[in-house]
Design a protein around this motif. Structure first.
Motif, PDB file in Angstrom:
ATOM      1  N   HIS A   5       0.848  -1.307  -0.082  1.00  0.00           N
ATOM      2  CA  HIS A   5      -0.101   0.072  -0.040  1.00  0.00           C
ATOM      3  C   HIS A   5       0.875   1.251  -0.004  1.00  0.00           C
ATOM      4  O   HIS A   5       1.176   1.844   1.136  1.00  0.00           O
ATOM      5  CB  HIS A   5      -0.961   0.003   1.270  1.00  0.00           C
ATOM      6  CG  HIS A   5      -2.083   0.798   1.351  1.00  0.00           C
ATOM      7  ND1 HIS A   5      -2.109   1.883   0.286  1.00  0.00           N
ATOM      8  CD2 HIS A   5      -3.005   1.153   1.998  1.00  0.00           C
ATOM      9  CE1 HIS A   5      -3.199   2.598   0.652  1.00  0.00           C
ATOM     10  NE2 HIS A   5      -3.823   2.170   1.473  1.00  0.00           N
ATOM     11  N   HIS A   6       1.308   1.947  -1.253  1.00  0.00           N
ATOM     12  CA  HIS A   6       2.191   3.020  -1.323  1.00  0.00           C
ATOM     13  C   HIS A   6       1.410   4.219  -0.567  1.00  0.00           C
ATOM     14  O   HIS A   6       2.171   5.040  -0.040  1.00  0.00           O
ATOM     15  CB  HIS A   6       2.531   3.269  -2.788  1.00  0.00           C
ATOM     16  CG  HIS A   6       3.109   2.173  -3.616  1.00  0.00           C
ATOM     17  ND1 HIS A   6       2.443   1.183  -4.346  1.00  0.00           N
ATOM     18  CD2 HIS A   6       4.353   1.868  -3.808  1.00  0.00           C
ATOM     19  CE1 HIS A   6       3.330   0.226  -4.707  1.00  0.00           C
ATOM     20  NE2 HIS A   6       4.614   0.613  -4.504  1.00  0.00           N
ATOM     21  N   PHE A   7       0.088   4.347  -0.748  1.00  0.00           N
ATOM     22  CA  PHE A   7      -0.375   5.588  -0.305  1.00  0.00           C
ATOM     23  C   PHE A   7      -1.221   5.402   1.065  1.00  0.00           C
ATOM     24  O   PHE A   7      -2.168   5.652   1.594  1.00  0.00           O
ATOM     25  CB  PHE A   7      -1.345   6.071  -1.199  1.00  0.00           C
ATOM     26  CG  PHE A   7      -0.797   6.548  -2.390  1.00  0.00           C
ATOM     27  CD1 PHE A   7      -0.024   7.773  -2.555  1.00  0.00           C
ATOM     28  CD2 PHE A   7      -0.787   5.741  -3.687  1.00  0.00           C
ATOM     29  CE1 PHE A   7       0.646   8.065  -3.696  1.00  0.00           C
ATOM     30  CE2 PHE A   7      -0.364   5.969  -4.831  1.00  0.00           C
ATOM     31  CZ  PHE A   7       0.467   7.208  -5.014  1.00  0.00           C
ATOM     32  N   HIS A   8      -0.434   4.528   2.211  1.00  0.00           N
ATOM     33  CA  HIS A   8      -0.733   4.150   3.230  1.00  0.00           C
ATOM     34  C   HIS A   8      -1.173   5.228   4.389  1.00  0.00           C
ATOM     35  O   HIS A   8      -1.593   5.375   5.198  1.00  0.00           O
ATOM     36  CB  HIS A   8       0.102   3.166   4.025  1.00  0.00           C
ATOM     37  CG  HIS A   8       1.337   3.681   4.347  1.00  0.00           C
ATOM     38  ND1 HIS A   8       2.214   3.203   3.070  1.00  0.00           N
ATOM     39  CD2 HIS A   8       2.089   4.083   5.306  1.00  0.00           C
ATOM     40  CE1 HIS A   8       3.489   3.819   3.519  1.00  0.00           C
ATOM     41  NE2 HIS A   8       3.389   4.362   4.735  1.00  0.00           N
ATOM     42  N   ARG A   9      -0.503   6.423   3.993  1.00  0.00           N
ATOM     43  CA  ARG A   9      -0.388   7.620   4.766  1.00  0.00           C
ATOM     44  C   ARG A   9      -1.375   8.422   4.497  1.00  0.00           C
ATOM     45  O   ARG A   9      -1.965   9.339   5.241  1.00  0.00           O
ATOM     46  CB  ARG A   9       0.810   8.534   4.463  1.00  0.00           C
ATOM     47  CG  ARG A   9       2.112   7.966   4.816  1.00  0.00           C
ATOM     48  CD  ARG A   9       3.245   8.791   4.336  1.00  0.00           C
ATOM     49  NE  ARG A   9       4.567   8.215   4.802  1.00  0.00           N
ATOM     50  CZ  ARG A   9       5.680   8.789   4.580  1.00  0.00           C
ATOM     51  NH1 ARG A   9       5.797   9.924   3.856  1.00  0.00           N
ATOM     52  NH2 ARG A   9       6.878   8.357   4.825  1.00  0.00           N
ATOM     53  N   PHE A  10      -2.244   8.271   3.420  1.00  0.00           N
ATOM     54  CA  PHE A  10      -3.307   8.932   2.683  1.00  0.00           C
ATOM     55  C   PHE A  10      -4.756   8.308   3.163  1.00  0.00           C
ATOM     56  O   PHE A  10      -5.767   9.051   3.043  1.00  0.00           O
ATOM     57  CB  PHE A  10      -2.870   9.344   1.406  1.00  0.00           C
ATOM     58  CG  PHE A  10      -1.775  10.103   1.486  1.00  0.00           C
ATOM     59  CD1 PHE A  10      -1.611  11.404   1.646  1.00  0.00           C
ATOM     60  CD2 PHE A  10      -0.705   9.605   0.807  1.00  0.00           C
ATOM     61  CE1 PHE A  10      -0.295  11.932   1.640  1.00  0.00           C
ATOM     62  CE2 PHE A  10       0.587  10.057   0.703  1.00  0.00           C
ATOM     63  CZ  PHE A  10       0.719  11.354   1.052  1.00  0.00           C
TER      64      PHE A  10
END
Length: 266
Positions: free
Chosen positions: A260-265
């Motif tokens: 999940h590359h966009f786990h921060r978002f």
């Protein structure tokens, strides 16, 4: 404020989890503008690679030249190179454009086990690309294959292989420990000054598609933003560990799913 730009030179993953797709997602997640030069198209999903269509070397050159002629590239990440002629084209382009940072991920085998690089291309990789790299990021089997040795079984053997890889001409080697055993995954950053062990808990998930691509592109992103090498490697490892930990939020495919590359978002 100058926008940091990184270029990925790699193959395309039609399922979106690895290759240039993973690289561009990583660059975006870390606040870096990503450009790309394709070396190959793959027919690929989470279960394996069913076809590879290399891009003609002269068109790989054309893509790289188009990017460098217009964009202020701060770092280059190199992934799948497909064949010897493409290695030669990339090496000539690096000699011509002289980017400040080159992170080379010697992609030889996909997560599924499919071999992605023939023997003559491995030889070209050793002789032409490794000497121009700032950092190479092999996993344990790739490090062994580059040296024609058995896979290292302990920390001392890993560091010794790292030193032998330095002798191929690059100033730094990150040997990734994801293929190892035990409750922790330890990567070894080896330079002429010594070695640094970077350890994280080994995460229980099958969703690891594209982890190597994403780690190397995260390092390139850090270098593009002006981080020193050790900081870029540490931050990249933190990023990819979090992306793996969040991977099970996805239900994508029936094999090794993506991180999940966009786990921060979200």
């Amino acid at each position: 404020m100058t926008t940091p730009v990184a270029l990925t030179i790699a193959g395309s993953d039609s399922s979106g989890g690895a290759g240039i797709q993973a690289d561009l997602k990583t660059f975006a997640a870390l606040g870096v503008y990503g450009a790309s030069a394709l070396t190959a198209l793959t027919a690929q999903n989470t279960r394996g690679v069913s076809g590879v269509h290399p891009v003609p070397p002269e068109f790989v050159t054309a893509q790289i030249d188009a990017v460098f002629e217009d964009l202020a590239v701060k770092a280059v990440k190199i992934g799948m190179v497909a064949q010897a002629g493409i290695v030669e084209a990339i090496a000539a382009s690096l000699t011509r454009w002289r980017p400040a940072h080159v992170v080379l991920d010697p992609v030889m085998v996909a997560t599924s086990g499919d071999r992605l690089l023939p023997e003559d291309a491995i030889a070209a990789l050793r002789g032409l690309l490794i000497p121009q790299a700032t950092l190479i990021t092999p996993n344990l089997p790739e490090a062994a294959a580059l040296l024609d040795e058995a896979v290292a079984a302990d920390a001392a053997a890993i560091e010794a292989q790292g030193r032998r890889l330095l002798a191929l001409g690059c100033p730094a080697v990150l040997i990734k420990g994801g293929h190892g055993q035990g409750p922790e995954s330890t990567d070894h950053l080896v330079t002429a000054q010594g070695s640094v062990a970077l350890t994280a808990p080994r995460l229980a998930t099958r969703n690891t598609h594209g982890t190597g691509c994403s780690l190397s592109s995260a390092i390139a992103a850090g270098l593009a933003k002006g981080e020193d090498l050790v900081t870029a490697v540490r931050n990249a490892k933190t990023f990819i560990n979090a992306a793996i930990a969040a991977a099970d939020r996805f239900t994508v495919g029936h094999g090794h799913g993506p991180v999940h590359h966009f786990h921060r978002f979200y």
